[in-house]
Design a protein around this motif. Structure first.
Motif, mmCIF file in Angstrom:
data_model
loop_
_atom_site.group_PDB
_atom_site.id
_atom_site.type_symbol
_atom_site.label_atom_id
_atom_site.label_comp_id
_atom_site.label_asym_id
_atom_site.label_seq_id
_atom_site.Cartn_x
_atom_site.Cartn_y
_atom_site.Cartn_z
ATOM 1 N N PRO A 283 0.807 -1.231 0.000
ATOM 2 C CA PRO A 283 0.000 0.000 0.000
ATOM 3 C C PRO A 283 0.837 1.277 0.000
ATOM 4 O O PRO A 283 0.359 2.321 -0.441
ATOM 5 N N SER A 284 2.094 1.190 0.459
ATOM 6 C CA SER A 284 2.941 2.390 0.449
ATOM 7 C C SER A 284 3.335 2.804 -0.963
ATOM 8 O O SER A 284 3.765 3.939 -1.191
ATOM 9 N N LEU A 285 3.184 1.896 -1.929
ATOM 10 C CA LEU A 285 3.536 2.189 -3.322
ATOM 11 C C LEU A 285 2.373 2.774 -4.120
ATOM 12 O O LEU A 285 2.579 3.282 -5.231
ATOM 13 N N ALA A 286 1.171 2.736 -3.557
ATOM 14 C CA ALA A 286 -0.027 3.085 -4.339
ATOM 15 C C ALA A 286 -0.034 4.545 -4.768
ATOM 16 O O ALA A 286 -0.279 4.862 -5.938
ATOM 17 N N LYS A 287 0.226 5.456 -3.840
ATOM 18 C CA LYS A 287 0.186 6.884 -4.178
ATOM 19 C C LYS A 287 1.321 7.240 -5.134
ATOM 20 O O LYS A 287 1.138 8.030 -6.066
ATOM 21 N N GLY A 288 2.503 6.680 -4.907
ATOM 22 C CA GLY A 288 3.640 6.966 -5.786
ATOM 23 C C GLY A 288 3.400 6.494 -7.206
ATOM 24 O O GLY A 288 3.721 7.196 -8.169
ATOM 25 N N THR A 289 2.819 5.289 -7.346
ATOM 26 C CA THR A 289 2.518 4.761 -8.680
ATOM 27 C C THR A 289 1.538 5.669 -9.412
ATOM 28 O O THR A 289 1.694 5.932 -10.605
ATOM 29 N N SER A 290 0.546 6.150 -8.693
ATOM 30 C CA SER A 290 -0.462 7.019 -9.301
ATOM 31 C C SER A 290 0.117 8.371 -9.697
ATOM 32 O O SER A 290 -0.092 8.856 -10.819
ATOM 33 N N THR A 291 0.881 8.980 -8.808
ATOM 34 C CA THR A 291 1.314 10.363 -9.036
ATOM 35 C C THR A 291 2.440 10.493 -10.054
ATOM 36 O O THR A 291 2.718 11.596 -10.514
ATOM 37 N N VAL B 284 -5.304 3.993 5.137
ATOM 38 C CA VAL B 284 -5.864 3.209 6.244
ATOM 39 C C VAL B 284 -5.097 1.904 6.423
ATOM 40 O O VAL B 284 -4.792 1.490 7.558
ATOM 41 N N LEU B 285 -4.752 1.240 5.325
ATOM 42 C CA LEU B 285 -3.992 -0.003 5.443
ATOM 43 C C LEU B 285 -2.644 0.253 6.109
ATOM 44 O O LEU B 285 -2.196 -0.535 6.956
ATOM 45 N N LEU B 286 -1.977 1.338 5.757
ATOM 46 C CA LEU B 286 -0.688 1.648 6.376
ATOM 47 C C LEU B 286 -0.855 1.960 7.864
ATOM 48 O O LEU B 286 -0.040 1.537 8.696
ATOM 49 N N GLN B 287 -1.895 2.705 8.221
ATOM 50 C CA GLN B 287 -2.124 3.024 9.628
ATOM 51 C C GLN B 287 -2.398 1.776 10.451
ATOM 52 O O GLN B 287 -1.936 1.659 11.596
#
Length: 425
Positions: free
Chosen positions: A231-239, A339-342
């Motif tokens: 899940p930590s890669l999700a925002k980076g992949t998108s942006t 949420v998954l990271l938290q």
């Protein structure tokens, strides 16, 4: 309608510490978006370079990126509440300082002060996100993040829309002063909140007294725990794609729609509204947490397809609609990964994990904007075809996620369930 909103309203009403943290975020976010168009206007006033306009976005992102590893270390080692208060006050000073830019010769000051503002934000954001699980119960954690994201989007929508008109009517100086004052208000609400925090043990404090040692431990923790890494890669992949697409909306407003700050305010308002409703829709469709990594890949694909359509249409109405759809998917991606990271990260590592996520996010954003601005500056491609290319490749990245990351998540969940069954037996 009221029944659907009741869980969110009850959380705000009954949890005073979350409410104060939420108000602080909301006030400072409004100031940020309210003042952003004033910053763009100042750069446009003293330079007509598309590259310099894109460069301010790169400066914002790279400042966040370069300071993020150290910021996460601070957020885990020191009192997060005090860090947030100081960051707010100092960000207010930095923003107000931009009013002293009064010529092309002093334009560099806007970039320096923006860099300082973003370095302080690099500390504030992981400290804030890491604090949300500590002021809410696990059952309310998803609701808390939906409230934060929806509030961000509403504030983004109103802030950008009002900011476009305010920049025209009040002038950049007054807008920036109001932006700076918003940070003071934010600091006051953080000051009034009680934010528990599990502190590092004396042994851990001593072992990680060297910042680089602490940063290394955080990275090692992330790499070893693949269920946190995903899940930590999700925002980076998108942006990697979305950062450039959001930048290209500035050019669309200026050169295609010919509407300047008002057009950009409307496009960014559609972006904000989509980000707000996306997590709510995503939660209704993907109710089970086990499906959220799948949701991330689908959201990236859908967002890319919607921007591909934006590159085709010329009507302001249709652009607003498809930008809204695109960022609804992006918002669902954002909340589910957060949420998954938290939930999966222990408190003493949470600051470093979220700062690493910010690092990936900001590097991807910066890279995306630099490439887009250089392509436009060199004349290789015009803005509409470039949006189509970015959107198409983003859709392919989402498909790749679905065939690689999603199966690994399913395998981990299966192994975890089998391990639990063996333990019980």
């Amino acid at each position: 309608m009221t029944k659907n909103l009741r869980p969110y309203l009850n959380l705000i009403k009954e949890n005073k510490d979350f409410r104060r943290l939420w108000i602080a975020q909301s006030v400072s976010n409004f100031g940020d978006w309210f003042g952003l168009l004033a910053l763009y206007a100042i750069i446009g006033r003293y330079s007509d370079s598309e590259f310099l306009l894109g460069l301010i976005i790169v400066v914002k992102m790279l400042s966040l990126a370069l300071f993020s590893p150290f910021a996460g270390y601070l957020a885990d080692r020191f009192n997060r509440r005090k860090l947030m208060i100081w960051c707010d006050l100092l960000r207010g000073v930095a923003v107000v300082g931009i009013i002293f830019v009064d010529s092309a010769a002093t334009l560099w000051l806007a970039y320096v002060l923006t860099a300082i503002q973003m370095m302080l934000s690099a500390v504030f954001e992981p400290a804030k996100t890491s604090s949300i699980p500590n002021v809410t119960s696990e059952d309310n954690l998803t609701n808390a993040n939906i409230i934060s994201t929806a509030s961000w989007s509403i504030i983004f929508t109103t802030g950008m829309a009002i900011g476009g008109f305010a920049t025209e009517w009040l002038g950049t100086t007054n807008v920036l002063i109001l932006d700076g004052f918003s940070y003071v208000i934010s600091a006051w609400f953080v000051y009034r909140a009680v934010i528990p925090q599990k502190r590092l043990s004396k042994e851990e404090m001593y072992r990680t007294r060297n910042p680089f040692k602490g940063i290394k431990e955080g990275l090692s923790y992330l790499v070893k725990n693949r269920h946190i890494l995903r899940p930590s890669l999700a925002k980076g992949t998108s942006t990697v794609f979305l950062g450039g697409l959001v930048y290209l909306l500035i050019i669309v407003s200026e050169e295609v729609l010919m509407m300047g700050s008002i057009g950009l305010g409307l496009l960014y308002a559609a972006r904000g509204f989509g980000t707000g409703i996306g997590p709510i829709i995503g939660r209704r469709i993907f109710r089970e947490e086990k499906d959220w990594v799948l949701l991330m890949g689908l959201a990236i694909t859908f967002c890319g397809v919607m921007y591909l359509v934006v590159g085709v249409v010329n009507s302001i109405g249709l652009m607003l609609l498809f930008v809204l759809f695109a960022h609804a998917a992006s918002g669902a991606n954002w909340v589910s990964s957060t949420v998954l990271l938290q939930k999966r990260t222990q408190d003493t590592f949470r600051g470093r994990i979220f700062s690493t996520e910010w690092l990936l996010f900001t590097i991807g954003n910066s890279f995306s904007v630099v490439i887009a601005s250089l392509i436009l500056e060199s004349g290789i491609m015009t803005v509409k075809p470039l949006i189509m290319v970015y959107g198409g490749v983003m859709a392919l990245a989402g498909i790749l996620w679905s065939f690689t990351i999603t199966p690994n998540e399913k395998a981990w969940r299966l192994n975890t369930q089998q391990g639990t069954s063996n333990t019980k037996s």
